[in-house]
Design a protein around this motif. Structure first.
Motif, PDB file in Angstrom:
ATOM      1  N   GLY A 261      -5.654   3.269   3.832  1.00 60.87           N
ATOM      2  CA  GLY A 261      -5.288   4.433   4.229  1.00 60.87           C
ATOM      3  C   GLY A 261      -4.325   4.592   5.298  1.00 60.87           C
ATOM      4  O   GLY A 261      -3.099   5.058   5.272  1.00 60.87           O
ATOM      5  N   LEU A 262      -4.548   3.938   6.401  1.00 63.63           N
ATOM      6  CA  LEU A 262      -3.940   3.496   7.701  1.00 63.63           C
ATOM      7  C   LEU A 262      -2.530   3.062   7.343  1.00 63.63           C
ATOM      8  O   LEU A 262      -1.593   3.476   7.920  1.00 63.63           O
ATOM      9  CB  LEU A 262      -4.774   2.852   8.710  1.00 63.63           C
ATOM     10  CG  LEU A 262      -5.927   3.666   9.251  1.00 63.63           C
ATOM     11  CD1 LEU A 262      -6.537   2.602  10.274  1.00 63.63           C
ATOM     12  CD2 LEU A 262      -5.510   5.001  10.223  1.00 63.63           C
ATOM     13  N   GLY A 263      -2.530   1.892   6.635  1.00 60.09           N
ATOM     14  CA  GLY A 263      -1.277   1.195   6.051  1.00 60.09           C
ATOM     15  C   GLY A 263      -0.457   2.094   5.245  1.00 60.09           C
ATOM     16  O   GLY A 263       0.684   2.073   5.644  1.00 60.09           O
ATOM     17  N   GLY A 264      -0.998   2.708   4.391  1.00 63.29           N
ATOM     18  CA  GLY A 264      -0.108   3.578   3.251  1.00 63.29           C
ATOM     19  C   GLY A 264       0.436   4.842   4.329  1.00 63.29           C
ATOM     20  O   GLY A 264       1.750   4.873   3.861  1.00 63.29           O
ATOM     21  N   LEU A 294      -0.713   2.526  -3.874  1.00 58.30           N
ATOM     22  CA  LEU A 294      -1.660   1.945  -3.253  1.00 58.30           C
ATOM     23  C   LEU A 294      -2.685   3.030  -2.416  1.00 58.30           C
ATOM     24  O   LEU A 294      -3.889   3.193  -2.428  1.00 58.30           O
ATOM     25  CB  LEU A 294      -1.178   0.771  -2.509  1.00 58.30           C
ATOM     26  CG  LEU A 294      -0.899  -0.718  -3.211  1.00 58.30           C
ATOM     27  CD1 LEU A 294      -0.261  -1.417  -2.090  1.00 58.30           C
ATOM     28  CD2 LEU A 294      -1.826  -1.002  -3.985  1.00 58.30           C
ATOM     29  N   LEU A 295      -1.848   3.643  -1.851  1.00 59.08           N
ATOM     30  CA  LEU A 295      -2.563   4.819  -0.940  1.00 59.08           C
ATOM     31  C   LEU A 295      -3.319   5.938  -1.756  1.00 59.08           C
ATOM     32  O   LEU A 295      -4.385   6.275  -1.709  1.00 59.08           O
ATOM     33  CB  LEU A 295      -1.306   5.724   0.055  1.00 59.08           C
ATOM     34  CG  LEU A 295      -1.898   6.675   0.711  1.00 59.08           C
ATOM     35  CD1 LEU A 295      -2.845   5.983   2.204  1.00 59.08           C
ATOM     36  CD2 LEU A 295      -0.710   7.248   1.583  1.00 59.08           C
ATOM     37  N   TRP A 296      -2.520   6.119  -2.788  1.00 57.39           N
ATOM     38  CA  TRP A 296      -3.217   7.346  -3.949  1.00 57.39           C
ATOM     39  C   TRP A 296      -4.433   6.642  -4.371  1.00 57.39           C
ATOM     40  O   TRP A 296      -5.558   7.291  -4.597  1.00 57.39           O
ATOM     41  CB  TRP A 296      -2.220   7.786  -4.918  1.00 57.39           C
ATOM     42  CG  TRP A 296      -2.723   8.441  -6.005  1.00 57.39           C
ATOM     43  CD1 TRP A 296      -3.018  10.001  -6.100  1.00 57.39           C
ATOM     44  CD2 TRP A 296      -3.420   8.102  -7.413  1.00 57.39           C
ATOM     45  NE1 TRP A 296      -3.713  10.292  -7.279  1.00 57.39           N
ATOM     46  CE2 TRP A 296      -3.776   9.117  -7.942  1.00 57.39           C
ATOM     47  CE3 TRP A 296      -3.437   6.647  -7.841  1.00 57.39           C
ATOM     48  CZ2 TRP A 296      -4.378   8.892  -9.267  1.00 57.39           C
ATOM     49  CZ3 TRP A 296      -3.831   6.668  -8.992  1.00 57.39           C
ATOM     50  CH2 TRP A 296      -4.552   7.659  -9.798  1.00 57.39           C
ATOM     51  N   ARG A 297      -4.329   5.370  -4.918  1.00 56.32           N
ATOM     52  CA  ARG A 297      -5.538   4.702  -5.512  1.00 56.32           C
ATOM     53  C   ARG A 297      -6.500   4.433  -4.687  1.00 56.32           C
ATOM     54  O   ARG A 297      -7.789   4.675  -5.291  1.00 56.32           O
ATOM     55  CB  ARG A 297      -5.066   3.177  -6.105  1.00 56.32           C
ATOM     56  CG  ARG A 297      -6.295   2.774  -6.948  1.00 56.32           C
ATOM     57  CD  ARG A 297      -5.673   1.269  -7.431  1.00 56.32           C
ATOM     58  NE  ARG A 297      -5.612   0.487  -6.453  1.00 56.32           N
ATOM     59  CZ  ARG A 297      -5.166  -1.064  -6.662  1.00 56.32           C
ATOM     60  NH1 ARG A 297      -4.933  -1.400  -7.704  1.00 56.32           N
ATOM     61  NH2 ARG A 297      -5.420  -1.645  -5.413  1.00 56.32           N
ATOM     62  N   ASN A 298      -6.476   4.360  -3.619  1.00 58.07           N
ATOM     63  CA  ASN A 298      -7.319   4.054  -2.391  1.00 58.07           C
ATOM     64  C   ASN A 298      -8.192   5.329  -2.140  1.00 58.07           C
ATOM     65  O   ASN A 298      -9.519   5.191  -1.880  1.00 58.07           O
ATOM     66  CB  ASN A 298      -6.781   3.551  -1.203  1.00 58.07           C
ATOM     67  CG  ASN A 298      -7.960   3.281  -0.233  1.00 58.07           C
ATOM     68  OD1 ASN A 298      -8.716   2.309  -0.374  1.00 58.07           O
ATOM     69  ND2 ASN A 298      -7.752   3.956   0.936  1.00 58.07           N
TER      70      ASN A 298
END
Length: 306
Positions: A261-264, A294-298
């Motif tokens: 989340g932080l990275g996305g 990736l952010l959405w999937r997480n």
């Protein structure tokens, strides 16, 4: 692994800047297409762009991407996921590998002379210091301090200072942006569907391409940043929708403090920063949208995607 490839390509561009080869696509295309400067950039692999940014010829790494600015944009985005995947979730041997690769990456990052990349990495450090807490913040601050000291004592620091002292592209960018906005006001809703050529450049109206110098003249309007490209090609409407999409991603996922989340969210911030100075075409936009995925999937609940 793509970040490792990017670092290797950056080092190749510095050690062997003249490296290039003819791609299969280039062989298949008719010459009147393959010799177009824009198309040739996309289909003819090269290791570096040699430019006189500092007043003398110096290679700026671009492999395995289409140009030096794309290398800088992609390197920063991939660095985020490299650290998340191999440092945060990796074992001890992965962490050692990350430290070595990041140290090697510092060399082409500095030699890329990409001020946008440097600003992005600086803001990324501030973002992480603010968003993490406890021992993680203390460890991050210690790592940043150690890295800054090592950089100041290295041969890279003088080159960094020289680039800051020679902002020669500022006038070119200012001319391009002002001309882009002026042209866009004549088709503000849907744009022109394509770029437009400027008359002359920031110095003289008489400068332009000739039969013996196809690279002379000023870059097309919209070539100095994704925001300006959208303004000229899709109007202020398209530019506003682009900004709203990535701002919305930050708003929806801001509370996700997991490493992904932080990275996305950080990458979504890169998108909004780089749109002023880097085009998103061709490879950067792909990485932006993969990062969003990736952010959405997480954020999806375990066992479902609803």
């Amino acid at each position: 692994m793509l970040f490792v490839t990017t670092v290797a390509g950056g080092l190749l561009g510095l050690l062997h800047p003249g490296f290039e080869f003819t791609s299969p696509v280039e062989l298949l295309l008719p010459e009147w297409i393959s010799e177009n400067p824009f198309v040739r950039n996309l289909i003819h692999p090269t290791a570096a762009q040699t430019q006189k940014v500092l007043g003398f010829s110096l290679p700026r790494p671009e492999a395995p991407y289409e140009w030096a600015n794309a290398w800088g944009s992609n390197a920063s985005v991939l660095l985020v996921w490299f650290v998340v995947g191999w440092w945060v979730y990796g074992r001890a041997r992965h962490k050692v590998f990350v430290a070595v690769v990041v140290a090697l990456a510092a060399v082409p990052i500095v030699y890329s002379l990409n001020r946008g990349l440097w600003i992005g990495l600086g803001l990324a450090v501030l973002y992480l210091i603010v968003r993490v807490g406890g021992r993680t913040r203390a460890a991050l601050c210690a790592a940043v301090a150690a890295g800054a000291l090592a950089f100041l004592l290295s041969p890279l620091a003088p080159l960094f200072a020289q680039r800051l002292d020679r902002p020669h592209s500022n006038d070119i960018r200012a001319f391009t942006v002002s001309a882009t906005l002026a042209a866009a006001t004549h088709s503000p809703v849907i744009g022109y569907g394509n770029t437009r050529n400027a008359t002359g450049n920031h110095r003289s109206i008489t400068t332009g391409k000739t039969g013996w110098c196809r690279t002379c003249g000023h870059p097309p309007l919209g070539s100095d940043g994704q925001l300006w490209l959208l303004v000229i090609t899709q109007g202020f409407t398209g530019a506003a929708l682009y900004v709203a999409f990535f701002l919305g991603a930050i708003r929806r996922h801001w509370r996700d403090r997991s490493p992904i989340g932080l990275g996305g969210v950080l990458v979504m911030g890169f998108v909004l920063l780089y749109m002023f100075v880097y085009d998103g075409l061709v490879t950067p936009l792909s990485l932006y949208l993969i990062s969003f995925a990736l952010l959405w999937r997480n954020a999806q609940p375990a066992g479902g995607t609803s």
